[in-house]
Design a protein around this motif. Structure first.
Motif, PDB file in Angstrom:
ATOM      1  N   GLU A  65      13.453   3.003  -4.441  1.00 28.52           N
ATOM      2  CA  GLU A  65      13.761   4.441  -4.447  1.00 28.52           C
ATOM      3  C   GLU A  65      12.560   5.260  -3.987  1.00 28.52           C
ATOM      4  O   GLU A  65      12.689   6.174  -3.175  1.00 28.52           O
ATOM      5  N   LEU A  66      11.388   4.914  -4.497  1.00 26.59           N
ATOM      6  CA  LEU A  66      10.163   5.612  -4.091  1.00 26.59           C
ATOM      7  C   LEU A  66       9.884   5.425  -2.602  1.00 26.59           C
ATOM      8  O   LEU A  66       9.491   6.379  -1.914  1.00 26.59           O
ATOM      9  N   TYR A 101       9.353   5.564 -13.003  1.00 26.02           N
ATOM     10  CA  TYR A 101       7.990   5.621 -12.478  1.00 26.02           C
ATOM     11  C   TYR A 101       7.119   4.587 -13.190  1.00 26.02           C
ATOM     12  O   TYR A 101       6.351   3.866 -12.550  1.00 26.02           O
ATOM     13  N   ALA A 102       7.261   4.506 -14.511  1.00 27.66           N
ATOM     14  CA  ALA A 102       6.513   3.491 -15.266  1.00 27.66           C
ATOM     15  C   ALA A 102       6.906   2.094 -14.797  1.00 27.66           C
ATOM     16  O   ALA A 102       6.053   1.207 -14.672  1.00 27.66           O
ATOM     17  N   ALA A 103       8.184   1.897 -14.503  1.00 23.45           N
ATOM     18  CA  ALA A 103       8.656   0.594 -14.025  1.00 23.45           C
ATOM     19  C   ALA A 103       8.008   0.232 -12.693  1.00 23.45           C
ATOM     20  O   ALA A 103       7.734  -0.947 -12.434  1.00 23.45           O
ATOM     21  N   ALA A 104       7.771   1.218 -11.854  1.00 24.37           N
ATOM     22  CA  ALA A 104       7.157   0.960 -10.552  1.00 24.37           C
ATOM     23  C   ALA A 104       5.740   0.411 -10.701  1.00 24.37           C
ATOM     24  O   ALA A 104       5.204  -0.179  -9.760  1.00 24.37           O
ATOM     25  N   GLN A 105       5.137   0.568 -11.888  1.00 24.91           N
ATOM     26  CA  GLN A 105       3.791   0.047 -12.151  1.00 24.91           C
ATOM     27  C   GLN A 105       3.839  -1.350 -12.788  1.00 24.91           C
ATOM     28  O   GLN A 105       2.806  -1.953 -13.044  1.00 24.91           O
ATOM     29  N   PHE A 106       5.045  -1.839 -13.072  1.00 30.17           N
ATOM     30  CA  PHE A 106       5.226  -3.126 -13.742  1.00 30.17           C
ATOM     31  C   PHE A 106       4.652  -4.250 -12.892  1.00 30.17           C
ATOM     32  O   PHE A 106       4.903  -4.314 -11.685  1.00 30.17           O
ATOM     33  N   ALA A 117       9.728  -3.482  -2.337  1.00 34.18           N
ATOM     34  CA  ALA A 117       9.399  -2.413  -1.391  1.00 34.18           C
ATOM     35  C   ALA A 117       7.928  -2.020  -1.489  1.00 34.18           C
ATOM     36  O   ALA A 117       7.495  -1.086  -0.812  1.00 34.18           O
ATOM     37  N   GLY A 118       7.169  -2.729  -2.282  1.00 33.30           N
ATOM     38  CA  GLY A 118       5.744  -2.435  -2.421  1.00 33.30           C
ATOM     39  C   GLY A 118       5.014  -2.443  -1.088  1.00 33.30           C
ATOM     40  O   GLY A 118       4.145  -1.600  -0.842  1.00 33.30           O
TER      41      GLY A 118
END
Length: 191
Positions: A65-66, A101-106, A117-118
């Motif tokens: 999504e980001l 957003y916190a999940a994107a840092q997992f 998608a990193g």
């Protein structure tokens, strides 16, 4: 029971992401999701291996999504305009979806990270930096610097760190982006 409830892996991951936004990413578990759907935990195991699998899938969703938002925001932009657009994607996403957003840092395992998608995030950041004419290894240093500043600012702001003093956090955000732009324009190559 899960089949009667119309549950799919995609639906569970989406519900898990929504739950993360409501109660926090750390609180998301298969048990919490089962309670939400009023089904037995065991019935979800045909779709999810465990809570770690659920969190990994939410992280992948958030990263995608980001990346989609970042790509749309960067179209046709360069320099400070691109830098600000990209930074604002992260800030706006964190405000709208704090759990995601916190999940994107997992921390993802190498296989999941490679499929995520990193890599698109890094490519977009490097595209922004090409506008500042940075070569390696400085480009990598700058990617890490920008990521650290964006994440640090957003995390502090979400935690209420800027809500009790002047100036307004929006003013400081713009000031920060201006200073980053100036730093990148004046960057001198490492020997």
């Amino acid at each position: 029971m899960a089949a009667r409830a119309g549950l799919t892996t995609e639906r569970l991951v989406t519900a898990g992401a929504e739950l993360a936004d409501e109660v926090g990413f750390a609180q998301v578990t298969v048990s919490a999701l089962a309670r939400q759907f009023d089904v037995k935990v065991a019935s979800l195991y045909s779709h999810l291996k465990n809570s770690h699998d659920l969190k990994t899938r939410i992280a992948l969703l958030a990263l995608a999504e980001l990346a989609d938002r970042g790509s749309a925001a960067l179209a046709g932009r360069a320099g400070r305009d691109a830098l600000a657009a990209f930074a604002n994607v992260y800030r706006d996403y964190a405000r709208e979806h704090p759990g995601r957003y916190a999940a994107a840092q997992f921390r993802l395992d190498p296989e999941a990270a490679a499929a995520s998608a990193g890599a698109r995030h890094a490519q977009m950041m490097r595209a922004i930096l090409r506008g500042y004419d940075l070569a390696e290894p400085d480009q990598t240093h700058a990617v890490r610097l920008l990521g650290s500043v964006f994440h640090g600012y957003v995390s502090l702001e979400l935690a209420g760190g800027f809500s009790h003093s002047a100036p307004d956090s929006q003013e400081s955000w713009e000031w920060t982006l201006d200073r980053l732009d100036a730093l990148l324009r004046g960057w001198t190559t490492t020997a």
